[in-house]
Design a protein around this motif. Structure first.
Motif, PDB file in Angstrom:
ATOM      1  N   ILE A 385       0.839  -1.207   0.000  1.00  0.00           N
ATOM      2  CA  ILE A 385       0.000   0.000   0.000  1.00  0.00           C
ATOM      3  C   ILE A 385       0.864   1.243   0.000  1.00  0.00           C
ATOM      4  N   LEU A 386       1.913   1.237   0.834  1.00  0.00           N
ATOM      5  CA  LEU A 386       2.799   2.401   0.895  1.00  0.00           C
ATOM      6  C   LEU A 386       3.509   2.621  -0.436  1.00  0.00           C
ATOM      7  N   ASP A 387       3.934   1.540  -1.067  1.00  0.00           N
ATOM      8  CA  ASP A 387       4.632   1.673  -2.358  1.00  0.00           C
ATOM      9  C   ASP A 387       3.700   2.153  -3.465  1.00  0.00           C
ATOM     10  N   ASP A 388       2.417   1.765  -3.374  1.00  0.00           N
ATOM     11  CA  ASP A 388       1.462   2.147  -4.421  1.00  0.00           C
ATOM     12  C   ASP A 388       1.112   3.626  -4.379  1.00  0.00           C
ATOM     13  N   PHE A 389       1.082   4.208  -3.190  1.00  0.00           N
ATOM     14  CA  PHE A 389       0.565   5.575  -3.061  1.00  0.00           C
ATOM     15  C   PHE A 389       1.604   6.602  -2.621  1.00  0.00           C
ATOM     16  N   LEU A 390       2.825   6.163  -2.329  1.00  0.00           N
ATOM     17  CA  LEU A 390       3.882   7.086  -1.935  1.00  0.00           C
ATOM     18  C   LEU A 390       5.143   6.782  -2.738  1.00  0.00           C
ATOM     19  N   PRO A 391       6.087   7.731  -2.823  1.00  0.00           N
ATOM     20  CA  PRO A 391       7.316   7.487  -3.591  1.00  0.00           C
ATOM     21  C   PRO A 391       8.093   6.286  -3.056  1.00  0.00           C
ATOM     22  N   SER A 392       8.720   5.577  -3.947  1.00  0.00           N
ATOM     23  CA  SER A 392       9.533   4.420  -3.559  1.00  0.00           C
ATOM     24  C   SER A 392      10.891   4.517  -4.241  1.00  0.00           C
ATOM     25  N   GLY A 393      11.868   3.789  -3.683  1.00  0.00           N
ATOM     26  CA  GLY A 393      13.211   3.797  -4.258  1.00  0.00           C
ATOM     27  C   GLY A 393      14.093   4.905  -3.726  1.00  0.00           C
ATOM     28  N   VAL A 394      13.562   5.762  -2.853  1.00  0.00           N
ATOM     29  CA  VAL A 394      14.332   6.849  -2.238  1.00  0.00           C
ATOM     30  C   VAL A 394      14.670   6.426  -0.817  1.00  0.00           C
ATOM     31  N   LEU A 395      15.932   6.634  -0.396  1.00  0.00           N
ATOM     32  CA  LEU A 395      16.408   6.120   0.883  1.00  0.00           C
ATOM     33  C   LEU A 395      15.568   6.608   2.051  1.00  0.00           C
ATOM     34  N   VAL A 396      15.267   7.913   2.091  1.00  0.00           N
ATOM     35  CA  VAL A 396      14.496   8.460   3.218  1.00  0.00           C
ATOM     36  C   VAL A 396      13.123   7.811   3.293  1.00  0.00           C
ATOM     37  N   TRP A 397      12.477   7.688   2.155  1.00  0.00           N
ATOM     38  CA  TRP A 397      11.150   7.088   2.135  1.00  0.00           C
ATOM     39  C   TRP A 397      11.200   5.616   2.541  1.00  0.00           C
ATOM     40  N   GLU A 398      12.191   4.882   2.098  1.00  0.00           N
ATOM     41  CA  GLU A 398      12.289   3.467   2.430  1.00  0.00           C
ATOM     42  C   GLU A 398      12.535   3.266   3.924  1.00  0.00           C
ATOM     43  N   ILE A 399      13.372   4.110   4.512  1.00  0.00           N
ATOM     44  CA  ILE A 399      13.608   4.024   5.961  1.00  0.00           C
ATOM     45  C   ILE A 399      12.325   4.349   6.718  1.00  0.00           C
ATOM     46  N   THR A 422      17.139   9.965  13.802  1.00  0.00           N
ATOM     47  CA  THR A 422      18.607  10.009  13.666  1.00  0.00           C
ATOM     48  C   THR A 422      19.105   8.626  13.250  1.00  0.00           C
ATOM     49  N   HIS A 423      18.644   8.195  12.110  1.00  0.00           N
ATOM     50  CA  HIS A 423      18.960   6.859  11.595  1.00  0.00           C
ATOM     51  C   HIS A 423      20.411   6.819  11.119  1.00  0.00           C
ATOM     52  N   PRO A 424      21.144   5.741  11.430  1.00  0.00           N
ATOM     53  CA  PRO A 424      22.568   5.694  11.062  1.00  0.00           C
ATOM     54  C   PRO A 424      22.830   5.718   9.556  1.00  0.00           C
ATOM     55  N   ASP A 425      21.848   5.297   8.744  1.00  0.00           N
ATOM     56  CA  ASP A 425      22.050   5.300   7.293  1.00  0.00           C
ATOM     57  C   ASP A 425      21.873   6.675   6.668  1.00  0.00           C
ATOM     58  N   LEU A 426      21.351   7.621   7.444  1.00  0.00           N
ATOM     59  CA  LEU A 426      21.168   8.987   6.939  1.00  0.00           C
ATOM     60  C   LEU A 426      22.311   9.855   7.423  1.00  0.00           C
ATOM     61  N   LEU A 427      23.114  10.302   6.488  1.00  0.00           N
ATOM     62  CA  LEU A 427      24.309  11.048   6.859  1.00  0.00           C
ATOM     63  C   LEU A 427      24.081  12.553   6.896  1.00  0.00           C
ATOM     64  N   SER A 428      23.189  13.067   6.065  1.00  0.00           N
ATOM     65  CA  SER A 428      22.981  14.520   6.008  1.00  0.00           C
ATOM     66  C   SER A 428      21.870  14.951   6.956  1.00  0.00           C
ATOM     67  N   GLU A 429      22.017  16.160   7.445  1.00  0.00           N
ATOM     68  CA  GLU A 429      21.017  16.699   8.370  1.00  0.00           C
ATOM     69  C   GLU A 429      19.683  16.937   7.671  1.00  0.00           C
ATOM     70  N   SER A 430      19.721  17.269   6.383  1.00  0.00           N
ATOM     71  CA  SER A 430      18.481  17.520   5.648  1.00  0.00           C
ATOM     72  C   SER A 430      17.656  16.240   5.522  1.00  0.00           C
ATOM     73  N   ARG A 432      17.699  13.688   7.640  1.00  0.00           N
ATOM     74  CA  ARG A 432      17.151  13.399   8.964  1.00  0.00           C
ATOM     75  C   ARG A 432      15.963  14.309   9.276  1.00  0.00           C
ATOM     76  N   SER A 433      16.068  15.566   8.847  1.00  0.00           N
ATOM     77  CA  SER A 433      14.960  16.500   9.066  1.00  0.00           C
ATOM     78  C   SER A 433      13.727  16.070   8.277  1.00  0.00           C
ATOM     79  N   LEU A 434      13.950  15.599   7.054  1.00  0.00           N
ATOM     80  CA  LEU A 434      12.827  15.129   6.232  1.00  0.00           C
ATOM     81  C   LEU A 434      12.187  13.887   6.856  1.00  0.00           C
ATOM     82  N   LEU A 435      13.008  12.976   7.377  1.00  0.00           N
ATOM     83  CA  LEU A 435      12.476  11.777   8.027  1.00  0.00           C
ATOM     84  C   LEU A 435      11.656  12.154   9.257  1.00  0.00           C
TER      85      LEU A 435
END
Length: 453
Positions: A385-399, A422-430, A432-435
């Motif tokens: 459901i999430l993949d059908d209605f929201l963006p997929s393949g982007v790291l922030v969205w997948e996390i 503050t996920h370890p796979d997200l290196l930039s502050e932007s 993390r802010s988006l997440l």
């Protein structure tokens, strides 16, 4: 040197040979065919013709001169070519095509909400449909017309979510006919057409007289034939042991979650309406009506300008009255038709509509509504459901999706803190802010779900 137009001169000389005692006989103004064509209201006239089939005794109220005969005629010609036998619609029924003919009502009611419905995605069955049936289109339109509960949160582009709990309707009748009382206003166009026809005859306005009479006969015979059929609802039956039919209808800013018996959901997404004619000559009769209507339109363009101004005025008055009546009929009865169809097919579905401030919150609310009654073993549908209605393949969205689904699997409330964004796979502050923003959107949906549960 001025040379008068030959056709105008011949027309004037022909009229001068006849002594005319009709009112306004000395008026030289002529309503040409282009002026008459400007009053055409073919779509409304077509709808009133088609709707005559849905009411008892309404087929007898079509005896009036109406605009739009050419449009009705060409639509009926397409109708004749679209006729299919009952045996092709329901193979193995034992009914031959010479006894029953089926017609798609969308050909007659193109601007009355009989279009194809929006896309549908099954939650458990995996069904994906780019187009659904007209009943789905009517359901979405009903949802759009409702007022909803506004949800507070981060505002971007609002997305509406309707939870439709469909009831099983064992008393569904395959043949639908509505027993409404006949409106008193239906007499007005008939009376005006007959009166103008008689007046033209009394004053020897034979061109106008013949065209009004031809219009009355063409319209009346067409309504009589179209009204002799029945509106039939056909839905495919689900196989025994089929997965639940729940799914999400719509796309863009309007989403509808269908919850209910798989046969009922199937009726919404795959159900079709047909006009049924119990005659082996249905195709020939439709073609005859089409020829009659098109011939009437051509004859009016030729003959109406030959009449005097009084005759032309009577003709225009008759079709103008009919046009106003057609507008009133379509606008008032269309709503009643939709209500009757819902009562006959869907019963009284329970609809709850919410207006979410952004798409992320709206999709999470769908997820919560599904998982609220999901049996074990079906939680993997959440990711789909999430993949059908929201963006997929982007790291922030997948996390973000992984965090939300993990909470749902463990039965945890959707509440988050800095350890989540503050996920370890997200290196930039932007990132993390988006997440963090997306997780707060999920919290908004969770709070709304809890307060409206």
């Amino acid at each position: 040197m001025y040379l008068p137009d030959i056709s105008e001169t011949a027309q004037f000389q022909a009229r001068s040979l006849v002594t005319d005692s009709s009112p306004l006989a000395n008026v030289k103004f002529v309503l040409n065919s282009t002026g008459v064509a400007g009053l055409l209201g073919g779509e409304e006239a077509m709808s009133t013709t088609a709707l005559a089939q849905m009411y008892d005794r309404r087929k007898w109220l079509g005896w009036y001169n109406t605009p739009g005969s050419y449009i009705i005629g060409t639509r009926c010609l397409r109708l004749a070519h679209s006729i299919i036998s009952y045996s092709r619609v329901n193979p193995g029924s034992g009914v031959t095509g010479s006894e029953i003919a089926h017609v798609d009502p969308a050909l007659l009611l193109q601007h009355d909400g009989w279009s194809k419905g929006p896309a549908f995605k099954g939650i458990y069955s995996g069904t994906s449909m780019q187009e659904t049936g007209p009943l789905a289109s009517l359901l979405v339109k009903k949802c759009i017309s409702m007022s909803g509960t506004a949800i507070e949160g981060r505002k971007t582009q609002p997305v509406n979510v309707t939870i439709a709990k469909l009831e099983h309707n064992p008393s569904l009748q395959p043949r639908l006919r509505f027993h409404h009382s006949l409106p008193i206003f239906a007499i007005i166009p008939i009376a005006v057409s007959l009166a103008t026809c008689v007046v033209c005859g009394l004053y020897s306005e034979w061109y106008a007289f013949s065209m009004i009479l031809l219009g009355i006969l063409a319209r009346g015979l067409t309504c009589l034939f179209i009204g002799s059929g029945e509106l039939v609802f056909d839905r495919p039956k689900c196989a025994e042991g089929s997965l639940p039919g729940d799914g999400i209808l719509g796309c863009g800013q309007e989403l509808v979650l269908l919850k209910g018996d798989e046969n009922t959901v199937n009726a919404v997404t795959r159900g079709r309406f047909f006009f049924t004619f119990r005659s082996k000559h249905a195709r020939g009769l439709v073609k005859l009506c089409s020829f009659f209507l098109i011939a009437q339109a051509i004859a009016q363009f030729i003959c109406v300008p030959q009449s005097n101004f009084f005759g032309q005025l009577m003709f225009v008055f008759s079709i103008a009255t009919s046009w106003v009546y057609n507008l009133w009929f379509v606008s008032s009865d269309k709503v009643e038709i939709h209500k009757e169809i819902f009562r006959n097919v869907l019963g009284l579905p329970r609809l709850e509509r919410f207006i979410f401030p952004n798409r992320c919150s709206a999709v999470v609310s769908l997820l919560l509504s599904v998982n609220d009654q999901t049996r074990s073993g079906h939680l993997e549908t959440s990711k789909k459901i999430l993949d059908d209605f929201l963006p997929s393949g982007v790291l922030v969205w997948e996390i973000w999706k992984g965090i939300v689904i993990e909470h749902l699997k463990k039965g945890l409330p959707l509440r988050f803190d800095d350890t989540h964004w503050t996920h370890p796979d997200l290196l930039s502050e932007s990132d993390r802010s988006l997440l963090k923003i997306r997780l707060q959107d999920a919290e908004t949906a969770y709070a709304a779900f809890g307060s409206n549960k």
